[in-house]
Design a protein around this motif. Sequence first.
Motif, PDB file in Angstrom:
ATOM      1  N   ASN A  28       0.849  -1.190   0.000  1.00 26.37           N
ATOM      2  CA  ASN A  28       0.000   0.000   0.000  1.00 26.37           C
ATOM      3  C   ASN A  28       0.888   1.244   0.000  1.00 26.37           C
ATOM      4  N   PRO A  29       0.321   2.413  -0.284  1.00 23.31           N
ATOM      5  CA  PRO A  29       1.135   3.629  -0.369  1.00 23.31           C
ATOM      6  C   PRO A  29       1.931   3.931   0.893  1.00 23.31           C
ATOM      7  N   PHE A  30       1.339   3.699   2.062  1.00 26.58           N
ATOM      8  CA  PHE A  30       2.078   3.986   3.292  1.00 26.58           C
ATOM      9  C   PHE A  30       3.284   3.065   3.433  1.00 26.58           C
ATOM     10  N   THR A  60       0.203   0.663   8.859  1.00 27.31           N
ATOM     11  CA  THR A  60      -0.517   1.925   8.729  1.00 27.31           C
ATOM     12  C   THR A  60       0.099   2.905   9.725  1.00 27.31           C
ATOM     13  N   CYS A  93       4.327   9.476  10.947  1.00 30.80           N
ATOM     14  CA  CYS A  93       3.024   8.844  11.174  1.00 30.80           C
ATOM     15  C   CYS A  93       2.088   9.773  11.935  1.00 30.80           C
ATOM     16  N   LEU A  96       0.890  12.357   9.505  1.00 31.38           N
ATOM     17  CA  LEU A  96      -0.050  11.772   8.535  1.00 31.38           C
ATOM     18  C   LEU A  96      -1.440  11.649   9.146  1.00 31.38           C
ATOM     19  N   HIS A 100      -3.419  14.538   7.494  1.00 25.61           N
ATOM     20  CA  HIS A 100      -3.847  13.929   6.221  1.00 25.61           C
ATOM     21  C   HIS A 100      -4.786  12.742   6.403  1.00 25.61           C
ATOM     22  N   GLY A 102      -4.404  10.066   7.941  1.00 26.38           N
ATOM     23  CA  GLY A 102      -3.729   8.778   7.880  1.00 26.38           C
ATOM     24  C   GLY A 102      -3.347   8.341   6.484  1.00 26.38           C
ATOM     25  N   ARG A 103      -3.557   9.214   5.504  1.00 25.21           N
ATOM     26  CA  ARG A 103      -3.245   8.872   4.112  1.00 25.21           C
ATOM     27  C   ARG A 103      -1.957   9.544   3.652  1.00 25.21           C
ATOM     28  N   VAL A 104      -1.341   8.952   2.652  1.00 23.69           N
ATOM     29  CA  VAL A 104      -0.126   9.533   2.076  1.00 23.69           C
ATOM     30  C   VAL A 104      -0.532  10.674   1.150  1.00 23.69           C
ATOM     31  N   PRO A 105      -0.035  11.890   1.390  1.00 24.13           N
ATOM     32  CA  PRO A 105      -0.404  13.019   0.522  1.00 24.13           C
ATOM     33  C   PRO A 105       0.210  12.884  -0.859  1.00 24.13           C
ATOM     34  N   ARG A 106      -0.384  13.546  -1.837  1.00 23.44           N
ATOM     35  CA  ARG A 106       0.103  13.390  -3.201  1.00 23.44           C
ATOM     36  C   ARG A 106       0.738  14.659  -3.765  1.00 23.44           C
TER      37      ARG A 106
END
Length: 219
Positions: A28-30, A60, A93, A96, A100, A102-106
């Motif tokens: 996953n992205p994280f 996560t 973490c 995030l 955000h 808990g998500r990875v920013p883009r």
Amino acid sequence: MNSTDIELFFATLKAANPQPETELEYTNPFELLAAVLLSAQATDVGVNKATRKLFPVANTPQKILALGLDGLTEHIRTIGLYRTKARNLLETCRLLVERHGGRVPRTREALEALPGVGRKTANVVLNVVFGEPTMAVDTHIFRVSNRTGLAPGRNVLEVEEQLLARVPENYLPDAHHWLILHGRYVCQARRPLCETCRVRPWCDHGRALDHQGAAREVA
């Protein structure tokens, strides 16, 4: 290298490896963000060895935070600079979760605002997770770019800018993978494997070797 050389250089790398991928293991992205953060001054093999134990337990931001510093440190102890990386990953973490969800920013700005995440790490995440045509210039890409004449530069930012300007658009999404793998396994630091290199005909270094060989034969 001129534009024709560059086209043939990447066409050859693509023919040999049509869908190159990072050698860091993630689902996953994280996990990718964490793995790249941990990979600074460490090998992908060493990082994968540690994350194979870490990610089944915590993959996560919330689960990493639940481990705490001691728990996280114990899982990544085999990686170089593990104490500093553990602190950075925990703080990343926390941010995030707080900023955000808990998500990875883009965005580059948001990624580079995370502890332990520099331009190279941000470029990897933007490219691999979000498909952006970025160039994560590590020691392999820096060496290959200068040795081959593809994108000479005095520092990583100069090389990155040169690559973005010189690599044909259709090759950009995968270019940094091809260059890293080429530097890791063929265009090595101490002894490049020029005798078996597929892209030698379009490489400045390879052509210089060929010229030297031809000169010796004439002499």
